[in-house]
Design a protein around this motif. Structure first.
Motif, PDB file in Angstrom:
ATOM      1  N   UNK A  12     -15.603   5.613  18.551  1.00  0.00           N
ATOM      2  CA  UNK A  12     -15.122   4.246  18.362  1.00  0.00           C
ATOM      3  C   UNK A  12     -15.511   3.699  16.993  1.00  0.00           C
ATOM      4  N   UNK A  13     -16.677   4.073  16.487  1.00  0.00           N
ATOM      5  CA  UNK A  13     -17.098   3.651  15.143  1.00  0.00           C
ATOM      6  C   UNK A  13     -16.224   4.311  14.078  1.00  0.00           C
ATOM      7  N   UNK A  14     -15.923   5.576  14.285  1.00  0.00           N
ATOM      8  CA  UNK A  14     -15.057   6.304  13.355  1.00  0.00           C
ATOM      9  C   UNK A  14     -13.687   5.641  13.306  1.00  0.00           C
ATOM     10  N   UNK A  15     -13.139   5.312  14.465  1.00  0.00           N
ATOM     11  CA  UNK A  15     -11.830   4.662  14.524  1.00  0.00           C
ATOM     12  C   UNK A  15     -11.853   3.289  13.862  1.00  0.00           C
ATOM     13  N   UNK A  16     -12.939   2.544  14.038  1.00  0.00           N
ATOM     14  CA  UNK A  16     -13.055   1.236  13.392  1.00  0.00           C
ATOM     15  C   UNK A  16     -13.043   1.386  11.873  1.00  0.00           C
ATOM     16  N   UNK A  17     -13.815   2.328  11.384  1.00  0.00           N
ATOM     17  CA  UNK A  17     -13.852   2.544   9.934  1.00  0.00           C
ATOM     18  C   UNK A  17     -12.485   2.972   9.415  1.00  0.00           C
ATOM     19  N   UNK A  18     -11.853   3.897  10.112  1.00  0.00           N
ATOM     20  CA  UNK A  18     -10.556   4.408   9.661  1.00  0.00           C
ATOM     21  C   UNK A  18      -9.458   3.357   9.747  1.00  0.00           C
ATOM     22  N   UNK A  19      -9.663   2.302  10.504  1.00  0.00           N
ATOM     23  CA  UNK A  19      -8.658   1.246  10.599  1.00  0.00           C
ATOM     24  C   UNK A  19      -8.755   0.256   9.429  1.00  0.00           C
ATOM     25  N   UNK A  20      -9.830   0.338   8.656  1.00  0.00           N
ATOM     26  CA  UNK A  20     -10.012  -0.567   7.519  1.00  0.00           C
ATOM     27  C   UNK A  20      -9.097  -0.182   6.366  1.00  0.00           C
ATOM     28  N   UNK A  21      -8.437  -1.158   5.789  1.00  0.00           N
ATOM     29  CA  UNK A  21      -7.600  -0.916   4.616  1.00  0.00           C
ATOM     30  C   UNK A  21      -8.481  -0.449   3.472  1.00  0.00           C
ATOM     31  N   UNK A  22      -8.097   0.658   2.862  1.00  0.00           N
ATOM     32  CA  UNK A  22      -8.850   1.189   1.731  1.00  0.00           C
ATOM     33  C   UNK A  22     -10.012   2.092   2.109  1.00  0.00           C
ATOM     34  N   UNK A  23     -10.254   2.292   3.396  1.00  0.00           N
ATOM     35  CA  UNK A  23     -11.348   3.168   3.816  1.00  0.00           C
ATOM     36  C   UNK A  23     -10.971   4.619   3.547  1.00  0.00           C
ATOM     37  N   UNK A  24     -11.944   5.390   3.093  1.00  0.00           N
ATOM     38  CA  UNK A  24     -11.736   6.826   2.881  1.00  0.00           C
ATOM     39  C   UNK A  24     -13.053   7.539   3.139  1.00  0.00           C
ATOM     40  N   UNK A  25     -12.980   8.676   3.784  1.00  0.00           N
ATOM     41  CA  UNK A  25     -14.185   9.476   3.999  1.00  0.00           C
ATOM     42  C   UNK A  25     -14.585  10.192   2.714  1.00  0.00           C
ATOM     43  N   UNK A  26     -13.611  10.610   1.948  1.00  0.00           N
ATOM     44  CA  UNK A  26     -13.880  11.340   0.701  1.00  0.00           C
ATOM     45  C   UNK A  26     -13.439  10.468  -0.471  1.00  0.00           C
ATOM     46  N   UNK A  27     -14.395   9.818  -1.117  1.00  0.00           N
ATOM     47  CA  UNK A  27     -14.063   8.891  -2.195  1.00  0.00           C
ATOM     48  C   UNK A  27     -13.494   9.604  -3.421  1.00  0.00           C
ATOM     49  N   UNK A  28     -13.929  10.825  -3.697  1.00  0.00           N
ATOM     50  CA  UNK A  28     -13.353  11.560  -4.829  1.00  0.00           C
ATOM     51  C   UNK A  28     -11.866  11.810  -4.602  1.00  0.00           C
ATOM     52  N   UNK A  29     -11.514  12.215  -3.403  1.00  0.00           N
ATOM     53  CA  UNK A  29     -10.104  12.446  -3.075  1.00  0.00           C
ATOM     54  C   UNK A  29      -9.326  11.130  -3.132  1.00  0.00           C
ATOM     55  N   UNK A  30      -9.909  10.079  -2.588  1.00  0.00           N
ATOM     56  CA  UNK A  30      -9.266   8.767  -2.587  1.00  0.00           C
ATOM     57  C   UNK A  30      -8.983   8.304  -4.016  1.00  0.00           C
ATOM     58  N   UNK A  31      -9.980   8.421  -4.889  1.00  0.00           N
ATOM     59  CA  UNK A  31      -9.814   7.974  -6.275  1.00  0.00           C
ATOM     60  C   UNK A  31      -8.777   8.823  -7.008  1.00  0.00           C
ATOM     61  N   UNK A  32      -8.749  10.139  -6.727  1.00  0.00           N
ATOM     62  CA  UNK A  32      -7.754  10.985  -7.376  1.00  0.00           C
ATOM     63  C   UNK A  32      -6.349  10.581  -6.917  1.00  0.00           C
ATOM     64  N   UNK A  33      -6.190  10.386  -5.630  1.00  0.00           N
ATOM     65  CA  UNK A  33      -4.883   9.986  -5.096  1.00  0.00           C
ATOM     66  C   UNK A  33      -4.461   8.617  -5.633  1.00  0.00           C
ATOM     67  N   UNK A  34      -5.429   7.738  -5.808  1.00  0.00           N
ATOM     68  CA  UNK A  34      -5.147   6.432  -6.390  1.00  0.00           C
ATOM     69  C   UNK A  34      -4.608   6.617  -7.813  1.00  0.00           C
ATOM     70  N   UNK A  35      -5.240   7.481  -8.589  1.00  0.00           N
ATOM     71  CA  UNK A  35      -4.768   7.760  -9.937  1.00  0.00           C
ATOM     72  C   UNK A  35      -3.374   8.348  -9.934  1.00  0.00           C
ATOM     73  N   UNK A  36      -3.140   9.283  -9.033  1.00  0.00           N
ATOM     74  CA  UNK A  36      -1.818   9.904  -8.962  1.00  0.00           C
ATOM     75  C   UNK A  36      -0.747   8.881  -8.582  1.00  0.00           C
ATOM     76  N   UNK A  37      -1.072   7.996  -7.666  1.00  0.00           N
ATOM     77  CA  UNK A  37      -0.125   6.953  -7.267  1.00  0.00           C
ATOM     78  C   UNK A  37       0.217   6.057  -8.455  1.00  0.00           C
ATOM     79  N   UNK A  38      -0.794   5.688  -9.222  1.00  0.00           N
ATOM     80  CA  UNK A  38      -0.550   4.875 -10.424  1.00  0.00           C
ATOM     81  C   UNK A  38       0.305   5.643 -11.434  1.00  0.00           C
ATOM     82  N   UNK A  39       0.040   6.933 -11.576  1.00  0.00           N
ATOM     83  CA  UNK A  39       0.826   7.741 -12.502  1.00  0.00           C
ATOM     84  C   UNK A  39       2.281   7.818 -12.052  1.00  0.00           C
ATOM     85  N   UNK A  40       2.503   8.028 -10.770  1.00  0.00           N
ATOM     86  CA  UNK A  40       3.876   8.107 -10.255  1.00  0.00           C
ATOM     87  C   UNK A  40       4.635   6.804 -10.514  1.00  0.00           C
TER      88      UNK A  40
END
Length: 96
Positions: A12-40
């Motif tokens: 239930x804690x995992x689901x709560x965290x995952x329901x948050x906008x902008x939550x990511x378990x892997x911040x390096x992956x999140x930041x890379x994807x954010x960069x790619x989205x901006x590039x696109x």
């Protein structure tokens, strides 16, 4: 702290965290994807994938620096990331 203790969290804690906008378990992956989205979005607007190194998006993301970082770290990028960049005609040459 929550990211490092995921294995011991109740579902239930995992689901709560995952329901948050902008939550990511892997911040390096999140930041890379954010960069790619901006590039696109930049490519969609400008028609190329070579922003000036000083270019920042409207929300303050340092896209020019991110692009230069990808170019400089190609040997350390995963095949998936290289393929994703090349799928949008990414130019590996340095900006002139």
């Amino acid at each position: 702290n929550q990211r490092t203790t995921k294995g011991s969290l109740h579902e239930d804690k995992i689901q709560q965290l995952e329901s948050l906008t902008g939550w990511a378990w892997d911040m390096n992956e999140f930041k890379w994807e954010q960069g790619f989205t901006h590039l696109a979005l930049y490519i969609q607007q400008k028609g190329h994938a070579s922003p000036p190194q000083s270019f920042k998006t409207e929300d303050g993301f340092n896209l020019g620096t991110w692009v230069q970082s990808q170019r400089g770290n190609k040997k350390n990028l995963t095949k998936e990331r290289i393929s994703k960049l090349e799928s949008v005609s990414f130019d590996w040459r340095k900006n002139k």
